[in-house]
Design a protein around this motif. Structure first.
Motif, mmCIF file in Angstrom:
data_model
loop_
_atom_site.group_PDB
_atom_site.id
_atom_site.type_symbol
_atom_site.label_atom_id
_atom_site.label_comp_id
_atom_site.label_asym_id
_atom_site.label_seq_id
_atom_site.Cartn_x
_atom_site.Cartn_y
_atom_site.Cartn_z
ATOM 1 N N MET A 87 -41.705 -32.200 9.571
ATOM 2 C CA MET A 87 -40.404 -31.718 9.104
ATOM 3 C C MET A 87 -40.425 -30.204 9.005
ATOM 4 S SD MET A 87 -39.373 -34.407 6.209
ATOM 5 C CE MET A 87 -40.430 -35.813 6.225
ATOM 6 N N SER A 88 -40.365 -29.710 7.778
ATOM 7 C CA SER A 88 -40.438 -28.268 7.584
ATOM 8 C C SER A 88 -39.290 -27.590 8.295
ATOM 9 C CB SER A 88 -41.760 -27.760 8.150
ATOM 10 O OG SER A 88 -41.853 -26.386 8.029
ATOM 11 N N HIS A 114 -49.186 -32.473 11.405
ATOM 12 C CA HIS A 114 -48.831 -33.747 12.034
ATOM 13 C C HIS A 114 -48.730 -33.624 13.546
ATOM 14 C CE1 HIS A 114 -44.256 -33.384 12.526
ATOM 15 N NE2 HIS A 114 -44.408 -32.476 11.604
ATOM 16 N N ASP A 122 -41.675 -28.251 16.319
ATOM 17 C CA ASP A 122 -42.024 -29.120 15.188
ATOM 18 C C ASP A 122 -42.565 -30.433 15.726
ATOM 19 O OD1 ASP A 122 -42.208 -30.571 12.876
ATOM 20 O OD2 ASP A 122 -40.081 -30.565 12.419
ATOM 21 N N PRO A 123 -43.879 -30.645 15.695
ATOM 22 C CA PRO A 123 -44.931 -29.927 14.988
ATOM 23 C C PRO A 123 -45.945 -29.244 15.886
ATOM 24 C CG PRO A 123 -45.723 -32.112 15.417
ATOM 25 C CD PRO A 123 -44.399 -31.970 16.154
ATOM 26 N N GLU A 128 -45.214 -38.370 10.370
ATOM 27 C CA GLU A 128 -44.767 -37.441 9.326
ATOM 28 C C GLU A 128 -43.256 -37.414 9.265
ATOM 29 O OE1 GLU A 128 -43.525 -33.400 7.764
ATOM 30 O OE2 GLU A 128 -43.036 -34.409 9.620
ATOM 31 N N GLU A 129 -42.634 -37.415 10.448
ATOM 32 C CA GLU A 129 -41.179 -37.217 10.481
ATOM 33 C C GLU A 129 -40.391 -38.259 9.674
ATOM 34 O OE1 GLU A 129 -39.797 -34.659 11.109
ATOM 35 O OE2 GLU A 129 -40.954 -33.504 12.552
ATOM 36 N N ASP A 177 -47.318 -26.781 9.816
ATOM 37 C CA ASP A 177 -46.341 -27.636 10.498
ATOM 38 C C ASP A 177 -45.703 -26.690 11.516
ATOM 39 O OD1 ASP A 177 -44.291 -29.499 11.110
ATOM 40 O OD2 ASP A 177 -44.222 -30.239 9.066
#
Ligand SMILES: [Zn+2]
Length: 748
Positions: free
Chosen positions: A1-2, A351, A361-362, A395-396, A424
């Motif tokens: 994410m991030s 991730h 991302d990522p 992760e997402e 990330d």
């Protein structure tokens, strides 16, 4: 994410410590003696020489070649590729596999039924200049963990769909009960939008990216520029991450084959009402069909329409249905055993799964991690402590791979994990760091040692220069008066959350950003072509990130005395208490003022008459609250920290005591947990840092206390104060034990 708005939360950044005047170069490294500092610096020079931007580019090209969400074919190919690289470099590699719920779309349809008819396309257009966007393996735009649903209702525009927006709607006399809301992305974790909409009685949520925030109003759109294409859609999870992270069916335990699972319908973190993300091209006809009051000035986006609030006459039908399948999440865990202290682990993760190609991302962060792992393995002799590299899956959808691994290995990690460093998606510009207060001077020293690729000054000086020009009044005052910028506390949005907030492992999140603004985030356009044109052309900041995170890993791995700093932590905690005291005063004054206006009848005159349509409510006055136990605990912590600093400066240690001391140092973060967790979210146990219950990404410091006050639940304040003070007292006890280990000569 991030995400990009997540970045803004921790723009605050970092610790310049006392290094502004000290000039570290050539000086002692925190945690090392004089001779050992020289040896460590020599090792870092040979490490730097092995970082090659061509490696980062090659790895990104391979890893982002095709879409690679959890459970996908290219996801599996990437796991094999990553495992192969780590093995080739000499790591012991294990795959950690979990069986996790990952909904994917089966049916998505959105129609405007009245007053005109329109059907949203819901798809992103391939772009001739970017081959990747023509892939037939793309996961179409959706919000994971929306429930199935088919709802028809009038539409209401709710701005960002955060709490203050609903308060504003109430003043307009607009009720969203029984309606479908349309909210724009931004201001909060996206999962908060359907949560608040459902809390207010709405039956569906549409989320779109307004070009004012993410599109042509910011800059040229892709492929001409970096910004969001009119058909671009931000995917993303809407699970209630502030309640717990990880697999939605197995809270608190690893999602192995034999785990007890909730039914989907019983999971407390699946959204309550159907949610669908759309592009601004699809949003425009819906918003244009709204009537009712004109939206307040700061609610208006950049579409060429007059923004109205509704409700109606626009009426929409939203239909979503998902495959509620379980898939295998696969983490790659690569270990380099420590030469001297194998049972103390330095953890470093990023991730590997993405919504689609995920170049930014990522993968941009993952290729820095790979560069680090390759260069670290080439150092001789190997690290004193064990280094563990992790490439997390899933992760997402909700930090799932990392959380399940942390839950499976909780006992061992509690005993052995010294620290966790996360990255990330990363870009270029300014170093952004967030983390545990004890790591502030350590990270500041590293930031002073790494050179910014663009300006030639240190990455720390570059941030300081930015703060001097653009920082908040408070940041500038701190920088001027004390030479200190604080390390930003961590909320959530990436894989540090299970380590820090569930297990109490000191953590930091590292990345570059600020000069790579653009709209590719979680869309079809987050590709190799986009990233290498607009993200970090040449991968110079990818190498800088590997220099920062690699130093952090190597210094922790080789330090004689682990460089945790209690005075920095105590100072930060004191600032959190002060902030909350200010918050209470402000709340008290605002309440008196509002109630006073109601009493003397000036309320209607004092506000824009259009906003005063709803009848104002009288609020209970803010009581005087007792923070004395907290002030006493902070005072005791501050003096214990100072005493520790004096003992460490003057004292000596034999090997046995050094071993004991290091154990106390890295386990000190565990004392900040309360086993009962936070109220209504026991998975979150850290008493200093949590994601906001109503904001999601952003950190709430001293969350039990701060949120009780923000929610005006004053009855909960005493208990929150007592619990936080209790954890601080535990930390003070640990620090006092650590101080006693230093043998200080009576003559000193
Ligand atoms: Zn990410």
């Amino acid at each position: 994410m991030s995400n990009s708005s997540g970045w803004v939360v921790w723009v605050v950044w970092a610790a310049l410590g006392s290094f502004c005047d000290a000039g570290w170069a050539g000086d002692r490294l925190l945690g090392f003696g004089a001779a050992e500092s020289q040896a460590q610096r020599a090792l870092e020079a040979s490490y730097d020489a092995l970082l090659d931007p061509a490696d980062l580019e090659r790895w990104m090209r391979t890893l982002s070649e095709r879409p690679h969400h959890v459970g996908s074919a290219h996801g599996q190919a990437n796991v094999d590729y990553l495992a192969g690289l780590f093995e080739q470099w000499g790591y012991q590699v294990r795959l950690a596999r979990y069986d996790v719920l990952f909904p994917t779309p089966k049916r998505r349809r959105l129609r405007l039924l009245e007053p005109t008819s329109f059907e949203a396309s819901l798809d992103e257009m391939p772009i001739a200049e970017d081959q990747s966007t023509a892939s037939d393996e793309v996961l179409p735009p959706y919000n994971a963990f929306s429930p199935n649903g088919d709802v028809t209702a009038e539409l209401v525009f709710v701005n960002y769909g955060v709490q203050e927006d609903y308060e504003q709607l109430e003043r307009f006399g607009i009720d969203v009960a029984g309606k479908v809301v349309i909210a724009r992305y931004g201001r909060a974790w996206r999962g908060i939008k359907p949560k608040l909409a459902a809390d207010h009685g709405a039956i569906g949520t549409i989320i779109y990216s307004d070009p004012a925030d993410d599109g042509y109003a910011r800059g040229d759109v892709y492929p001409r520029g970096a910004f969001k294409h009119p058909s671009g859609v931000q995917r993303g999870s809407v699970m209630e991450l502030p309640v717990f992270a990880g697999d939605v069916l197995t809270p608190g335990v690893a999602a192995t084959g034999r785990a007890r699972r909730l039914d989907v319908a019983d999971s407390p973190v699946v959204a309550k009402i159907p949610v669908l993300p759309i592009s601004y091209a699809d949003a425009q006809p819906l918003l244009e069909a709204l009537a009712g009051p004109v939206a307040p000035a700061d609610w208006r986006g950049a579409l060429p329409i007059t923004y109205h609030l509704g409700p109606g006459p626009a009426k929409v039908r939203l239909e979503v249905e998902f495959n509620w399948d379980r898939v295998e999440a696969r983490n790659v865990i690569a270990t380099l055993p420590g030469r001297v202290i194998p049972d103390e682990w330095i953890m470093r993760g990023n991730h590997h799964d993405a919504w689609n190609h995920g170049a930014g991302d990522p993968i941009s962060g993952l290729v820095a991690l790979l560069a680090e792992a390759k260069a670290v393995a080439a150092q001789f002799p190997g690290p004193a402590r064990t280094i563990v590299y992790a490439a997390w899956d899933a992760e997402e959808p909700g930090l799932i791979g990392s959380t399940e691994w942390v839950e499976e290995h909780a006992r061992e990690l509690t005993r052995k994990a010294v620290v966790y460093f996360n990255t990330d998606g990363s870009g270029r510009g300014f170093l952004r760091m967030g983390g545990s207060g004890t790591l502030q001077p350590f990270l500041a020293q590293i930031a002073a040692d790494v050179v910014d690729p663009q300006t030639g000054v240190s990455v720390a000086e570059r941030v300081a220069a930015w703060v001097k020009l653009n920082g908040s009044v408070k940041q500038q005052a701190e920088l001027n008066e004390r030479g200190v910028l604080r390390l930003a506390p961590l909320g959530s949005g990436s894989d540090y959350t299970p380590f820090l907030q569930h297990l109490g492992i000191a953590s930091a999140n590292l990345g570059f950003g600020g000069e790579n603004a653009g709209g590719s985030y979680h869309s079809l356009y987050d590709t190799f072509a986009h990233y290498t044109r607009f993200g970090d052309p040449g991968f110079h900041y990818g190498v800088a990130l590997a220099q920062v995170a690699g130093r952090a890993t190597l210094r922790m791995a080789n330090a004689e005395i682990l460089p945790f700093d209690f005075s920095a932590l105590a100072d930060n905690i004191e600032s959190y208490v002060d902030e909350i005291a200010e918050l209470v005063e402000k709340l008290r004054e605002d309440t008196l003022e509002r109630n006073g206006m109601i009493d003397d009848g000036t309320f209607r005159l004092a506000l824009d008459p259009r906003e005063a349509l709803g009848a104002p409510r009288r609020e209970d006055p803010v009581p005087y609250l007792n923070f004395a136990p907290l002030h006493n605990a902070v005072a005791a912590l501050t003096s214990a920290s100072a005493a520790y600093g004096d003992a460490a400066a003057a004292g000596t240690l034999d090997d046995r005591r050094r071993t004991q001391l290091n154990q106390l140092l890295f386990k000190s973060e565990r004392t900040l947990l309360d086993e009962r967790g936070l109220r209504s979210r026991p998975w979150y146990r850290h008493q200093l840092y949590a994601p906001g219950y109503y904001t999601g990404y952003g950190a709430k410091t001293l969350p039990a206390l701060r949120e009780a006050i923000e929610q005006r639940e004053f009855d909960a304040v005493d208990e929150a104060v007592r619990r936080i003070a209790g954890t601080l007292d535990n930390l003070t006890g640990t620090i006092e034990s650590a101080t006693k280990l230093w043998q200080v000569d009576a003559g000193n």
